[in-house]
Design an enzyme around this catalytic site. Sequence first.
Site, mmCIF file in Angstrom:
data_model
loop_
_atom_site.group_PDB
_atom_site.id
_atom_site.type_symbol
_atom_site.label_atom_id
_atom_site.label_comp_id
_atom_site.label_asym_id
_atom_site.label_seq_id
_atom_site.Cartn_x
_atom_site.Cartn_y
_atom_site.Cartn_z
ATOM 1 C CG ASP A 1 -2.441 -13.977 7.851
ATOM 2 O OD1 ASP A 1 -2.821 -15.093 7.491
ATOM 3 O OD2 ASP A 1 -2.513 -13.583 9.027
ATOM 4 C CE LYS B 1 -3.994 0.289 1.198
ATOM 5 N NZ LYS B 1 -5.174 0.737 0.409
ATOM 6 C CG ASP C 1 -6.632 -1.228 -1.904
ATOM 7 O OD1 ASP C 1 -5.544 -1.290 -2.537
ATOM 8 O OD2 ASP C 1 -7.269 -0.171 -1.779
#
Length: 368
Positions: free
Chosen positions: A249, A192, A225
């Site tokens: 994860d 990000k 995302d």
Amino acid sequence: MSNPSLLILAGDGIGPEVMDEVKRIITWYGDKRDMPFDVSEDLVGGCAYDKHGTPLHDDTMARAQEVDAVLLGAVGGPQYDDLDFSLKPERGLLRLRKEMDLFSNLRPAQCFDALADFSSLKRDIVAGLDIMIVRELTSGVYFGEPRGIHTEGNERVGINTQRYTESEIARVARSAFELARRRGNKVCSMEKANVMESGVLWRQVVTEVHEKEYSDVELSHMYADNGAMQLVRNPKQFDVIVTDNLFGDLLSDAAAMLTGSLGMLPSASLGLPMANGRPKALYEPVHGSAPDIAGQGKANPIACILSFAMALRYSFDAGAEADRLEAAVETVLADGARTADLLGPEGGSPISTTQMGDRILAALDASL
Ligand code: NAD
């Protein structure tokens, strides 16, 4: 030259049941492919606690550091739920990962054609899917300091720190580029960088490693995302995805569900090369000890068997033999062999753990 060495830590619950099938396959490779392994066995998790009062004995840890690869079944069970955190079965696994410095966690998401209808996505989106998620496993927000819960003024504050050094990013990036060279030669790095400084550094370091050492591999970057969205929209656009501990994860669990059952998912955790050139390595199925079905012969051994296929490929440079084992699994699934977890809503008669092992061994025989 001595035979390659394997340490088997079958663990708890269905761990020993699924590992029994892997042991038969290891024997098959010794007998039929002239690939003998020196196999030793030891305890991890609840069974180690029962015997030694610790989920991983120091001697077992020392043996794990010496062998060429560790094969692990699963750990845990309800009888250990009330133990102190430091004695819980999972601590044995965490200690192995930490002390072997297994920083690169490989989770393939591969959809066998025969099981494409199991996915929560449409068949044409997942059929033939074969992607690999490389997750950084030993740093990032799960380990960064400062961490904790403290009081500021009149309220509590929870803190975790996302922290990555250049060298931590570079080594997992190299691991992803090396893998891509053996596969579709494409890496997509996810972070990000739009909102996190650690993401900016991640992108810079991955780009530098790429330019200096792996310019033959195709590299792209994606915000994590968007990556999550793309994984469920069009997962086949990816080959290797490399990402940090937290995003890895989440993304690897989402990718896992593209393929259907938990009983099908292998994994590898790799560290730096040892003196013999092989990486420190631990191979294990993604699933847990499944206490609800343990001891009933119902467990699907395929995740554990495919973890051994990963060992053949990544520790023993036997890619063609790994292909052979994966093809044997594909054949038995195409023939309709199903453990209970692989039966759809229409039902059918399941075969047992051992019968699945029998079928895979027969398919291996037929491949000769
Ligand atoms: P689980 O993965 O053990 O089981 C979840 C569900 O999937 C269960 O219904 C189980 O029967 C089924 N399942 C799992 N593997 C299967 C297989 N090979 N074949 C057929 N069905 C299978 O997860 P859980 O129930 O949340 O945890 C049980 C125990 O395992 C807990 O003690 C947990 O801490 C531990 N655990 C260990 C690991 C590990 O060893 N790496 C991972 C996850 C959970």
